[in-house]
Design a protein around this motif. Sequence first.
Motif, PDB file in Angstrom:
ATOM      1  N   LYS A 178      36.858 -26.109 -23.324  1.00  0.00           N
ATOM      2  CA  LYS A 178      37.973 -25.901 -22.397  1.00  0.00           C
ATOM      3  C   LYS A 178      38.257 -27.181 -21.608  1.00  0.00           C
ATOM      4  N   GLU A 179      37.208 -27.812 -21.116  1.00  0.00           N
ATOM      5  CA  GLU A 179      37.365 -29.067 -20.366  1.00  0.00           C
ATOM      6  C   GLU A 179      37.919 -30.183 -21.257  1.00  0.00           C
ATOM      7  N   ILE A 180      37.381 -30.304 -22.459  1.00  0.00           N
ATOM      8  CA  ILE A 180      37.838 -31.349 -23.385  1.00  0.00           C
ATOM      9  C   ILE A 180      39.318 -31.165 -23.716  1.00  0.00           C
ATOM     10  N   ILE A 181      39.711 -29.951 -24.076  1.00  0.00           N
ATOM     11  CA  ILE A 181      41.106 -29.690 -24.457  1.00  0.00           C
ATOM     12  C   ILE A 181      42.049 -29.892 -23.279  1.00  0.00           C
ATOM     13  N   SER A 182      41.599 -29.540 -22.097  1.00  0.00           N
ATOM     14  CA  SER A 182      42.411 -29.750 -20.901  1.00  0.00           C
ATOM     15  C   SER A 182      42.734 -31.235 -20.711  1.00  0.00           C
ATOM     16  N   VAL A 183      41.735 -32.069 -20.847  1.00  0.00           N
ATOM     17  CA  VAL A 183      41.938 -33.516 -20.710  1.00  0.00           C
ATOM     18  C   VAL A 183      42.718 -34.060 -21.904  1.00  0.00           C
ATOM     19  N   PHE A 184      42.380 -33.607 -23.099  1.00  0.00           N
ATOM     20  CA  PHE A 184      43.030 -34.048 -24.333  1.00  0.00           C
ATOM     21  C   PHE A 184      44.550 -33.954 -24.214  1.00  0.00           C
TER      22      PHE A 184
END
Length: 129
Positions: free
Chosen positions: A61-67
């Motif tokens: 969730k954190e990775i995709i948010s930043v991505f």
Amino acid sequence: MGTATLVDQEIQDGKRLIDALNQAGLSVKSALWLYLPEKETWRLMLTSPIFDKEGSLKTYKEIISVFGKVQPELNINWMNLVAVSPKHKLIQGLRKLQKDWNLSLLGKRLTNNMVNHIYVDDAYIYQIE
């Protein structure tokens, strides 16, 4: 990515994503592109302490948010991102390799090698901590 060749653009975009994740506080400790010959594709493997503390779902969730916020837009398919524990067998093996041989794998290519009983067909290593 869809090709067996990792190109400079993907390496640069991977670095931009890692930088953005670190700036957002995700603390990427290890990162590498790993080629999976059986799928004929590359995966961007990322480790973060968040994985062990809060689980894979929170990490993704954190990775995709930043991505989604990185500009200009990344030329990476988000489905090729793989979040793993810093304790992952391959990461541990690469860490040990660095320590035992007193070398840095930063920015290195690793091809046709066994690492901690895992065959690495091809990999581009950003960092291993």
